[in-house]
Design a protein around this motif. Structure first.
Motif, PDB file in Angstrom:
ATOM      1  N   ALA A 195      16.220  14.054  25.946  1.00 23.16           N
ATOM      2  CA  ALA A 195      16.861  13.495  27.136  1.00 23.16           C
ATOM      3  C   ALA A 195      16.873  14.512  28.268  1.00 23.16           C
ATOM      4  O   ALA A 195      16.649  14.172  29.440  1.00 23.16           O
ATOM      5  CB  ALA A 195      18.281  13.041  26.807  1.00 23.16           C
ATOM      6  N   ALA A 196      17.138  15.776  27.937  1.00 22.31           N
ATOM      7  CA  ALA A 196      17.127  16.836  28.943  1.00 22.31           C
ATOM      8  C   ALA A 196      15.733  17.015  29.535  1.00 22.31           C
ATOM      9  O   ALA A 196      15.578  17.207  30.753  1.00 22.31           O
ATOM     10  CB  ALA A 196      17.619  18.146  28.342  1.00 22.31           C
ATOM     11  N   ILE A 197      14.718  16.959  28.687  1.00 24.65           N
ATOM     12  CA  ILE A 197      13.336  17.088  29.166  1.00 24.65           C
ATOM     13  C   ILE A 197      12.994  15.931  30.103  1.00 24.65           C
ATOM     14  O   ILE A 197      12.401  16.126  31.177  1.00 24.65           O
ATOM     15  CB  ILE A 197      12.361  17.139  27.980  1.00 24.65           C
ATOM     16  CG1 ILE A 197      12.529  18.460  27.215  1.00 24.65           C
ATOM     17  CG2 ILE A 197      10.910  16.972  28.454  1.00 24.65           C
ATOM     18  CD1 ILE A 197      11.767  18.513  25.908  1.00 24.65           C
ATOM     19  N   GLU A 198      13.382  14.713  29.721  1.00 23.56           N
ATOM     20  CA  GLU A 198      13.128  13.550  30.575  1.00 23.56           C
ATOM     21  C   GLU A 198      13.827  13.704  31.925  1.00 23.56           C
ATOM     22  O   GLU A 198      13.257  13.385  32.974  1.00 23.56           O
ATOM     23  CB  GLU A 198      13.603  12.279  29.875  1.00 23.56           C
ATOM     24  CG  GLU A 198      12.761  11.896  28.662  1.00 23.56           C
ATOM     25  CD  GLU A 198      13.382  10.764  27.856  1.00 23.56           C
ATOM     26  OE1 GLU A 198      14.404  10.194  28.311  1.00 23.56           O
ATOM     27  OE2 GLU A 198      12.839  10.437  26.795  1.00 23.56           O
ATOM     28  N   THR A 208      25.882  10.426  25.498  1.00 23.45           N
ATOM     29  CA  THR A 208      25.344  11.769  25.731  1.00 23.45           C
ATOM     30  C   THR A 208      23.899  11.708  26.191  1.00 23.45           C
ATOM     31  O   THR A 208      23.515  12.400  27.145  1.00 23.45           O
ATOM     32  CB  THR A 208      25.450  12.626  24.457  1.00 23.45           C
ATOM     33  OG1 THR A 208      26.819  12.797  24.115  1.00 23.45           O
ATOM     34  CG2 THR A 208      24.806  13.994  24.662  1.00 23.45           C
ATOM     35  N   LEU A 209      23.087  10.890  25.543  1.00 26.09           N
ATOM     36  CA  LEU A 209      21.674  10.799  25.921  1.00 26.09           C
ATOM     37  C   LEU A 209      21.520  10.283  27.338  1.00 26.09           C
ATOM     38  O   LEU A 209      20.747  10.828  28.142  1.00 26.09           O
ATOM     39  CB  LEU A 209      20.922   9.898  24.937  1.00 26.09           C
ATOM     40  CG  LEU A 209      20.943  10.324  23.466  1.00 26.09           C
ATOM     41  CD1 LEU A 209      20.103   9.363  22.629  1.00 26.09           C
ATOM     42  CD2 LEU A 209      20.446  11.747  23.299  1.00 26.09           C
ATOM     43  N   MET A 210      22.262   9.235  27.667  1.00 20.52           N
ATOM     44  CA  MET A 210      22.172   8.636  28.997  1.00 20.52           C
ATOM     45  C   MET A 210      22.618   9.619  30.076  1.00 20.52           C
ATOM     46  O   MET A 210      21.929   9.814  31.089  1.00 20.52           O
ATOM     47  CB  MET A 210      23.030   7.375  29.058  1.00 20.52           C
ATOM     48  CG  MET A 210      23.020   6.659  30.397  1.00 20.52           C
ATOM     49  SD  MET A 210      23.993   5.130  30.358  1.00 20.52           S
ATOM     50  CE  MET A 210      25.659   5.827  30.189  1.00 20.52           C
ATOM     51  N   GLU A 211      23.768  10.275  29.849  1.00 23.20           N
ATOM     52  CA  GLU A 211      24.321  11.179  30.848  1.00 23.20           C
ATOM     53  C   GLU A 211      23.531  12.480  30.937  1.00 23.20           C
ATOM     54  O   GLU A 211      23.402  13.059  32.018  1.00 23.20           O
ATOM     55  CB  GLU A 211      25.789  11.455  30.558  1.00 23.20           C
ATOM     56  CG  GLU A 211      26.694  10.269  30.842  1.00 23.20           C
ATOM     57  CD  GLU A 211      26.672   9.908  32.323  1.00 23.20           C
ATOM     58  OE1 GLU A 211      27.419  10.519  33.103  1.00 23.20           O
ATOM     59  OE2 GLU A 211      25.876   9.017  32.695  1.00 23.20           O
TER      60      GLU A 211
END
Length: 264
Positions: A41-44, A190-193
């Protein structure tokens, strides 16, 4: 735009006990996957925010935790330990535009996360009289190369520390520690945010998030065992401080990283 990502697990959503963080234990499997999802998610988010090149450091325990099968083609990953003093941010240099820390956690000596520690579980670290977190140590390490930290995820205690250091660094709190328990948000949240906030953090001007290095460093490594402290006090220019502490003074933060590399 070149971005560095360092990933730990004790601040990942839901992790509560050590068995959930240790390679090859039954409790570990879900949290290994969640760590990977949060990093992805951070990479995206970084790519959405303009990153064209990413270096990812698996920075927990064995440093062989992440499933790298879905990494994008513009992302390289460091697995295992290089054994140089940059440690959890190995490979970071002045060519990077900013750094991101995922799954970080409260400092050793803190009650804000059942898994709180700094670098190891048998010693605490103080810098200039204050207990130091891995966030602070690695943020200073990045500052050696003029690289600011733009986003950090981890427990509430850590996010509060970060806001006290620099209120412009974007954070997301995955959980809050209460005694030996945690209260966690939904892993999906967490993934979304993480994706959304990392993307927005890429737009924060570098000078607003750059943490300055102090001019001098007094390092105290406080051991559980005074005999270990006495032995390690023979490190060059270190001294033994009764009853269980090694003390070290320097004006060069790389020397701080060096002593932490060898004495923790």
């Amino acid at each position: 735009m070149k971005v560095y990502i360092s990933a730990d697990i004790e601040g990942i959503t839901g992790t509560t006990t050590w068995s959930e963080t240790e390679l090859n234990t039954p409790d570990y499997q879900f949290f290994q996957k969640q760590m990977t999802r949060e990093v992805e998610a951070a990479i995206e988010g970084a790519i959405a925010g303009g990153a064209t090149e990413i270096l990812l450091k698996d920075a927990h325990d064995s440093a062989r935790n992440l499933d790298i099968s879905n990494l994008p083609i513009n992302c390289k990953v460091i697995r295992g330990w290089t054994y140089d003093p940059m440690c959890m941010v190995a490979g970071l240099d002045q060519s990077f535009d900013r750094a991101i820390f995922i799954g970080y956690h409260s400092k050793g000596g803190s009650e804000r996360n059942p898994l709180a520690h700094t670098l190891c579980t048998y010693a605490d670290v103080k810098i200039n009289g204050e207990y130091a977190s891995e966030f602070l140590i690695n943020t200073y390490a990045a500052a050696l190369h003029g690289v600011p930290v733009s986003f950090v995820s981890g427990d509430v205690g850590l996010t509060e520390e970060i806001h006290a250091v620099n209120k412009n660094i974007v954070t997301f709190a995955t959980k809050e520690g209460v005694g030996n328990a945690t209260i966690s948000v939904s892993p999906k949240l967490t993934l979304m945010e993480t994706k959304r906030l990392v993307a927005s953090s890429m737009k924060v001007p570098r000078q607003h998030i750059q943490v300055p290095l102090p001019e001098r460093f007094m390092v105290e490594i406080i051991y559980r065992d005074h005999t270990r402290a006495y032995r390690n006090s023979f490190y060059p220019n270190a001294t033994f401080k009764p009853h269980n502490t090694v003390e070290f003074f320097t004006g060069d933060f790389y020397e701080v990283l060096r002593i932490l590399q060898f004495l923790t």
